[in-house]
Scaffold this motif. Structure first.
Motif, PDB file in Angstrom:
ATOM      1  N   TRP A   1       0.741  -1.321  -0.123  1.00  0.00           N
ATOM      2  CA  TRP A   1       0.091  -0.069   0.002  1.00  0.00           C
ATOM      3  C   TRP A   1       0.733   1.297  -0.140  1.00  0.00           C
ATOM      4  N   PHE A   2       2.159   1.165   0.725  1.00  0.00           N
ATOM      5  CA  PHE A   2       2.907   2.411   0.614  1.00  0.00           C
ATOM      6  C   PHE A   2       3.405   2.558  -0.975  1.00  0.00           C
ATOM      7  N   TYR A   3       3.577   1.656  -1.714  1.00  0.00           N
ATOM      8  CA  TYR A   3       3.898   1.850  -2.987  1.00  0.00           C
ATOM      9  C   TYR A   3       3.031   2.647  -3.699  1.00  0.00           C
ATOM     10  N   LEU A   4       1.633   2.220  -3.610  1.00  0.00           N
ATOM     11  CA  LEU A   4       0.652   3.036  -4.180  1.00  0.00           C
ATOM     12  C   LEU A   4       0.314   4.505  -3.733  1.00  0.00           C
ATOM     13  N   LEU A   5       0.836   4.618  -2.408  1.00  0.00           N
ATOM     14  CA  LEU A   5       0.835   6.066  -1.970  1.00  0.00           C
ATOM     15  C   LEU A   5       1.842   6.854  -2.467  1.00  0.00           C
ATOM     16  N   ILE A   6       3.103   6.247  -2.760  1.00  0.00           N
ATOM     17  CA  ILE A   6       4.077   7.026  -3.329  1.00  0.00           C
ATOM     18  C   ILE A   6       3.663   7.349  -4.701  1.00  0.00           C
ATOM     19  N   PHE A   7       3.380   6.470  -5.497  1.00  0.00           N
ATOM     20  CA  PHE A   7       2.945   6.703  -6.858  1.00  0.00           C
ATOM     21  C   PHE A   7       1.783   7.804  -7.088  1.00  0.00           C
ATOM     22  N   VAL A   8       0.790   7.551  -6.208  1.00  0.00           N
ATOM     23  CA  VAL A   8      -0.404   8.606  -6.274  1.00  0.00           C
ATOM     24  C   VAL A   8       0.222  10.028  -5.746  1.00  0.00           C
ATOM     25  N   ALA A   9       1.076   9.943  -4.733  1.00  0.00           N
ATOM     26  CA  ALA A   9       1.823  11.175  -4.663  1.00  0.00           C
ATOM     27  C   ALA A   9       2.311  12.062  -5.642  1.00  0.00           C
ATOM     28  N   TYR A  10       3.281  11.157  -6.291  1.00  0.00           N
ATOM     29  CA  TYR A  10       3.941  12.059  -7.519  1.00  0.00           C
ATOM     30  C   TYR A  10       2.778  12.341  -8.705  1.00  0.00           C
ATOM     31  N   ILE A  11       1.771  11.618  -8.699  1.00  0.00           N
ATOM     32  CA  ILE A  11       0.615  12.097  -9.965  1.00  0.00           C
ATOM     33  C   ILE A  11       0.032  13.242  -9.251  1.00  0.00           C
ATOM     34  N   VAL A  12      -0.446  13.290  -8.345  1.00  0.00           N
ATOM     35  CA  VAL A  12      -1.520  14.212  -7.994  1.00  0.00           C
ATOM     36  C   VAL A  12      -0.929  15.637  -7.274  1.00  0.00           C
ATOM     37  N   SER A  13       0.348  15.501  -6.709  1.00  0.00           N
ATOM     38  CA  SER A  13       0.871  16.411  -6.028  1.00  0.00           C
ATOM     39  C   SER A  13       2.244  16.809  -6.275  1.00  0.00           C
ATOM     40  N   GLY A  14       2.900  16.005  -7.132  1.00  0.00           N
ATOM     41  CA  GLY A  14       4.110  16.507  -7.887  1.00  0.00           C
ATOM     42  C   GLY A  14       5.494  15.895  -7.230  1.00  0.00           C
ATOM     43  N   LYS A  15       6.531  16.296  -7.624  1.00  0.00           N
ATOM     44  CA  LYS A  15       7.771  15.803  -7.247  1.00  0.00           C
ATOM     45  C   LYS A  15       8.089  15.867  -5.443  1.00  0.00           C
ATOM     46  N   MET A  16       7.986  16.914  -4.956  1.00  0.00           N
ATOM     47  CA  MET A  16       8.500  17.137  -3.583  1.00  0.00           C
ATOM     48  C   MET A  16       7.446  16.174  -2.740  1.00  0.00           C
ATOM     49  N   SER A  17       6.003  16.069  -3.142  1.00  0.00           N
ATOM     50  CA  SER A  17       5.199  15.255  -2.436  1.00  0.00           C
ATOM     51  C   SER A  17       5.627  13.960  -2.417  1.00  0.00           C
ATOM     52  N   GLY A  18       6.035  13.419  -3.549  1.00  0.00           N
ATOM     53  CA  GLY A  18       6.534  12.216  -4.024  1.00  0.00           C
ATOM     54  C   GLY A  18       7.640  11.911  -2.854  1.00  0.00           C
ATOM     55  N   ILE A  19       8.530  12.678  -2.994  1.00  0.00           N
ATOM     56  CA  ILE A  19       9.725  12.449  -2.011  1.00  0.00           C
ATOM     57  C   ILE A  19       9.355  12.384  -0.688  1.00  0.00           C
ATOM     58  N   LEU A  20       8.524  13.429  -0.321  1.00  0.00           N
ATOM     59  CA  LEU A  20       8.140  13.608   1.082  1.00  0.00           C
ATOM     60  C   LEU A  20       7.468  12.253   1.761  1.00  0.00           C
ATOM     61  N   TYR A  21       6.587  11.716   1.196  1.00  0.00           N
ATOM     62  CA  TYR A  21       5.767  10.772   1.364  1.00  0.00           C
ATOM     63  C   TYR A  21       6.469   9.277   1.124  1.00  0.00           C
ATOM     64  N   THR A  22       7.516   9.323   0.190  1.00  0.00           N
ATOM     65  CA  THR A  22       8.476   8.277   0.429  1.00  0.00           C
ATOM     66  C   THR A  22       9.327   8.313   1.758  1.00  0.00           C
ATOM     67  N   LEU A  23       9.957   9.236   2.020  1.00  0.00           N
ATOM     68  CA  LEU A  23      10.770   9.388   3.284  1.00  0.00           C
ATOM     69  C   LEU A  23       9.743   8.898   4.514  1.00  0.00           C
ATOM     70  N   ALA A  24       8.482   9.569   4.516  1.00  0.00           N
ATOM     71  CA  ALA A  24       7.595   9.193   5.661  1.00  0.00           C
ATOM     72  C   ALA A  24       7.272   7.840   5.632  1.00  0.00           C
ATOM     73  N   SER A  25       7.087   7.156   4.554  1.00  0.00           N
ATOM     74  CA  SER A  25       6.902   5.752   4.551  1.00  0.00           C
ATOM     75  C   SER A  25       7.969   4.946   5.012  1.00  0.00           C
ATOM     76  N   ILE A  26       9.075   5.189   4.405  1.00  0.00           N
ATOM     77  CA  ILE A  26      10.225   4.580   5.152  1.00  0.00           C
ATOM     78  C   ILE A  26      10.535   4.627   6.817  1.00  0.00           C
ATOM     79  N   VAL A  27      10.373   5.956   7.050  1.00  0.00           N
ATOM     80  CA  VAL A  27      10.633   6.145   8.399  1.00  0.00           C
ATOM     81  C   VAL A  27       9.429   5.386   9.256  1.00  0.00           C
TER      82      VAL A  27
END
Length: 379
Positions: free
Chosen positions: A112-138
């Motif tokens: 589910w975190f994979y889907l979250l990151i993919f959606v973050a990049y699509i609907v909110s852009g690069k910075m959001s994608g990076i942010l939610y990637t780091l948040a998921s890993i943490v």
């Protein structure tokens, strides 16, 4: 409500909002999927068909409800898009964290975190994608340290590596799309300028002048404003081209435009509407002051000359003036009267200003030699 109306949140989008239109469609599609499947998973768990535990089952119900609320929130304003997207991503992160903790029997719940990151990049852009990637890993590493997630170290490491790889690929793709979008906007902006600008003189062309003048006309008629049109035509310009060549003619036209631009205010509409024919549209200027301006222009042009390949070339201009009337139904009415006044100026010997009388359809032309004062229009 039609499907398109729902997917676009009831909004209309202009041609330069194509990407935003796509994002609205994508976000609303995600809302439908999330609201439906999160409620479905909760119901299946309640009926012991697909057990996800009582805690996460309730979380899924809340997730579905909040997603539906976001649908209505997004419909209230286009400006709510960014906030709505972040709210969706945040509640999704919380929900997937709940699944990570409370559904240990699901060995693939990190997906589910994979889907979250993919959606973050699509609907909110690069910075959001990076942010939610780091948040998921943490989140994964933190809870794995304090809670028994029943996941092997290999599964944890592989999951995090997969998140990083997926995030990197999404970043590269999103970055390419963003660059393409910016390039396309620049091209469209350049095309728009080319479509509205005269290629030689850099001022407004006939197409743009027609659009703007009609808008000015409707505003003037509605608010009872004065609207005055000056039509200018360079005298014997064909002889310049025939005698000295078209390059000399082009040079003269550019010098002519530069001379007039120094006289006009920035709010005045100045356009090239033909080969050697120009238009000046004046808002809230009466015909007396418009006449003074026209004479100032005529005298400046009368003193205008260029030197081309050792030849000195002079030019004069004829000007026709007309003001709007309460009986006018279209800008074409004003244009026709100005054109008639310009024709009269040509007929009476050129290098003069003629104007259409407001009270009737007659045209009056002053003797230019008798004009002794000039309006300082630049103040």
């Amino acid at each position: 409500m039609s499907l398109d109306n729902f997917l676009y949140s009831g909004f209309k989008f202009s041609t330069d909002e194509d990407l935003l239109k796509f994002k609205f469609k994508m976000l609303n599609s995600i809302f439908i999927i999330v609201a439906f499947f999160s409620a479905l998973f909760a119901l299946l768990s309640d009926f012991d068909i697909n057990d996800i535990g009582p805690i996460h089952s309730k979380v899924d119900y809340v997730y579905s409800f909040l997603t539906i609320m976001l649908i209505f929130f997004l419909r209230s304003s286009k400006k709510n898009y960014n906030l709505t997207a972040h709210l969706l991503l945040t509640i999704s992160l919380i929900t997937f964290t709940s699944a990570l903790i409370f559904v240990p029997q699901d060995e693939f719940r990190m997906i589910w975190f994979y889907l979250l990151i993919f959606v973050a990049y699509i609907v909110s852009g690069k910075m959001s994608g990076i942010l939610y990637t780091l948040a998921s890993i943490v989140i994964i590493l933190s809870f794995n340290s304090f809670v028994d997630l029943e996941l092997s170290p290999v599964a944890i490491n592989s999951g995090i590596l997969g998140l990083l790889i997926g995030s990197f690929l999404s970043y590269v793709y999103t970055n390419k799309i963003t660059n393409y979008e910016n390039s396309l906007k620049k091209q469209n902006s350049s095309l728009s300028i080319l479509a509205s600008t005269d290629y030689l003189t850099g001022i407004m062309n006939r197409r743009m002048f027609n659009d703007i003048s009609e808008h000015y006309f409707l505003t003037a008629q509605k608010n009872n404003f004065n609207l005055t049109l000056l039509l200018l035509d360079l005298d014997h310009f064909k002889k310049v081209n025939d005698t000295y060549g078209h390059q000399a003619g082009d040079h003269l036209l550019k010098h002519f435009v530069e001379t007039i631009e120094k006289i006009l205010n920035k709010s005045d509409i100045f356009a090239r509407i033909g080969g050697e024919e120009f238009a000046i549209l004046l808002s809230q200027i009466n015909d007396d002051n418009a006449y003074l301006l026209a004479e100032q222009i005529r005298k400046e042009v009368e003193n205008l000359f260029i030197t081309y390949e050792g030849q000195t070339i002079f030019v004069t201009t004829s000007i026709g003036i007309s003001e709007n009337r309460s009986t006018d139904t279209a800008f074409e009415n004003i244009f026709s009267r100005s054109d008639m006044a310009l024709y009269q100026a040509k007929h009476e010997g050129r290098n003069r200003t003629c104007y259409s009388d407001l009270s009737n359809d007659t045209v009056s032309c002053s003797q230019t030699t008798e004009f002794e004062f000039v309006l300082d229009y630049s103040i």
